[in-house]
Design a protein around this motif. Structure first.
Motif: not given
Length: 685
Positions: A554-572
């Protein structure tokens, strides 16, 4: 000229028809290569994985181990025992077993245990499931053991495909109808997302055939969620910009060209960042994590391709009428801007940026402390949100046989040294008995029964002691050893994948934003979101959802998804902020303007993405439910707290330094008396 431009749209549609026709034969075969065996989830280099691979090569192929459990609360009667004997004899007559099952009565007389092992199904999952279900029809007792547990898990994953897809589509459709307030427009991005999902299935199958990537029920389920979630996000950004351009440009084709030019770079950069972040999972040793990396990246890239080509073509061909009843007429002005929610958020962040930043950071830190309350590693029997027969049998055995293990530990040793290995195993503390099994291809199988319940601390110590005493060349596996290997390997993978994701994402952001400070702000923000979301999970998993443990991955997969998807909105957000700065707006005012102009569409996108991942919470596997919950909560935190308050307030505080050392950091201040951005700036969403 306009007719020629319209022809371009029809040409793109025709090209997509050809693509789907070519993809159809491949997409339909994805289910045939989907595997949910233990080896498809285990660490590639672990002892238990080697055991699973070697036992598949022994005579008869992989063995299916079952436990037949006959139980009566008040004690078994002579008639019960006679029934058990008759039914077990019938099982032995109808199926080739490696040995004759013998009854093992419990000390309290309530339970009879029969161990059944067969190589009849081999390594074929469907044959295994048919074998298990046939025995369940034959016997009146409960059927448990590793083989039955694998069958129950396989049936759960197979049942996910339909409900997961239908629920995701329904959730996205409802949200799009609410967001667009149009009876037609919502259908266009939804259809395009469906096409992207179909294409991603074909590409995943091709990757499996070409590179032998692992395809599991978990990875394909997450891929579907990503296609609809991320794809709808891209559609929201494009349609928002297209609507804006239709008011300024007379022809839909030209408006779409301007919209793609305006938001295309941000969408390309954000999707590329997500895909690269997912591909970092290729560095993991866990087969399930490593297989999820390319399938998730394929989902994001197929969604990008469809939303940047097929969606624009459909919108251009349909023209302005697709927005009915809120058609954006050429030369019209949007409704007078009101003091929106995001204007109020921006104002509060702009008035007291330091206080907002410190309060938000403190809130995230406090929530992250909840991670200390996460339950221990999830046991196999606790992986299901409901109780299948195999799990019920395991619980019956644990209560009836507290003095012994009821799940074998499997050793494979070189045949030449198998006798010495068996003697060493028998002499190991915590081992109740050890028996020789099949031999072939230079290997011999040894079945070990521990003196303690499965996956208990004592049995785990026995497994470690066996590995230490037997040394290299003898592998220790079985269900409990697999759980131990997964827990230890996930810890190792975190130490490798997490820094890799941070480095890759930071490099991409530096190249995109031409700054060191802005990327560090975004990365720090998404890491804080991950910690807070995991902390909220720690507060509710056991108390609210009743989960008895936490998936080791859980910790690893949630980290990868949240960092990648969170940066997604930061880019916008940062991309729009950079546009404002390039137009001469001061960074502080640009940050507030960017929030007001993109806040609505980013909030809509965040709600859609969170809702799609929340669909996993209702799935019957604890691993998927936990992952979906943490990501959904993290996306909401990122959208409504971090992106709107913390990143904005940090940008206001830093001013031009947010773009250091890029050229925007060196631009001279605006001319005194120049009109700053203010509350009534039109909201362009």
């Amino acid at each position: 000229m306009e007719g020629r431009k319209r022809t371009v749209g029809w040409g793109v549609l025709a090209l997509w028809v050809i693509v789907i026709a070519l993809a159809a034969p491949l997409a339909g075969k994805l289910g045939d290569v989907q595997r949910d065996r233990a080896v498809d989830y285990l660490p590639a280099s672990a002892d238990s994985t080697q055991v699973a691979k070697i036992t598949e090569q022994l005579p008869g192929g992989d063995s299916t181990d079952l436990v037949l459990v006959y139980h009566r609360e008040g004690g078994l009667t002579p008639a019960d025992r006679a029934t058990a004997t008759r039914e077990v004899e019938r099982v032995a007559a109808e199926h080739p077993l490696t040995s004759t099952p013998r009854p093992v009565p419990s000390e309290d007389g309530t339970t009879l245990l029969y161990a059944v092992t067969s190589t009849e199904p081999g390594s074929d999952e469907k044959a295994r499931d048919a074998f298990v279900n046939d025995i369940r029809e034959t016997v009146s007792g409960e059927v448990g053991g590793p083989g039955a547990l694998a069958t129950d898990a396989s049936e759960v994953y197979e049942s996910l495909d339909g409900p997961l897809l239908y629920t995701t589509v329904a959730v996205v459709a409802i949200l799009l109808i609410v967001i667009y307030r149009s009876p037609f427009l919502w259908l266009v991005p939804l259809v395009v997302a469906g096409v992207a999902d179909y294409l991603s299935m074909a590409v995943t199958y091709a990757l499996h055939q070409g590179f032998d990537i692992s395809v599991s029920g978990q990875s394909t389920g997450v891929m579907t969620i990503l296609v609809f979630g991320a794809g709808t996000d891209y559609a929201l950004l494009l349609v928002s910009r297209y609507r804006e351009e239709l008011r300024r440009v007379p022809r839909p084709y030209d408006a779409m060209t301007a919209a793609l030019r305006g938001c295309g770079p941000a969408v390309l950069a954000s999707s590329g960042t997500v895909a690269l972040g997912m591909l970092c999972l290729l560095a993991a040793d866990m087969n399930s994590s490593r297989g999820m990396g390319p399938t998730a990246a394929v989902g994001v890239l197929c969604a990008l391709l469809a939303m940047m080509t097929l969606l624009p073509a459909l919108l251009v061909v349909l023209g302005r009428r697709v927005f009915w009843p809120l058609i954006p007429a050429y030369g019209s002005e949007p409704k007078a801007a009101r003091r929106s929610l995001f204007a109020a958020m921006g104002s509060s962040a702009g008035r007291r940026p330091l206080a907002v930043l410190l309060a938000g950071a403190a809130a995230l830190a406090a929530l992250a402390l909840g991670a200390l309350n996460l339950p221990g590693a999830l046991k196999q029997e606790d992986s299901f949100t409901s109780t299948p027969e195999a799990v019920a049998a395991m619980k019956t055995l644990a209560a009836a046989y507290p003095e012994m293990g009821t799940q074998p530990i499997t050793l494979v040793a070189p045949t030449a040294g198998s006798s010495a290995a068996m003697e060493t195993a028998r002499a190991t503390e915590g081992v109740a008995k050890a028996e020789r099994g099949r031999s072939g291809d230079g290997w011999t199988e040894i079945s070990v029964i521990a003196a303690h319940p499965p996956q208990s601390a004592e049995e785990t110590a026995t497994i470690k002691e066996l590995r230490s005493a037997l040394g290299d060349g003898v592998y220790v596996g079985g269900p409990s050893a697999e759980q131990l290997d997964m827990t230890e390997t996930n810890a190792r993978d975190r130490n490798i994948v997490v820094p890799l994701v941070l480095v890759v994402v930071t490099i991409v952001l530096i190249a995109l934003l031409r700054s060191l400070v802005a990327p560090l702000i975004l990365v720090a923000a998404v890491v804080a979101v991950w910690g807070a979301a995991l902390g909220i999970g720690g507060l509710v998993f056991e108390s609210l959802f009743g989960f008895e443990g936490t998936d080791p991955g859980l910790a690893l997969l949630s980290f990868v998804f949240l960092v990648a998807l969170g940066v997604d909105y930061g880019i916008f957000l940062m991309h729009r902020m950079r546009e404002e700065c390039l137009d001469g707006t001061e960074p502080g005012a640009a940050a507030l303007t960017a929030l007001r102009t993109t806040g609505g569409v980013i909030a809509s996108a965040g709600l859609v993405l969170a809702a799609t991942f929340a669909v996993l919470v209702n799935m019957p596997m604890a691993q998927l439910a936990e992952l979906g919950f943490v990501i959904a909560v993290g996306v909401l935190l990122d959208t409504f707290l971090v992106r709107t308050y913390l990143v904005t307030s940090a940008s206001v505080l830093l001013g031009r330094r947010v773009w250091w050392p890029g050229p925007l950091a060196k631009r001279p201040a605006a001319t005194p008396g120049a009109e700053p951005a203010h509350e009534s700036t039109p909201v362009r969403v």
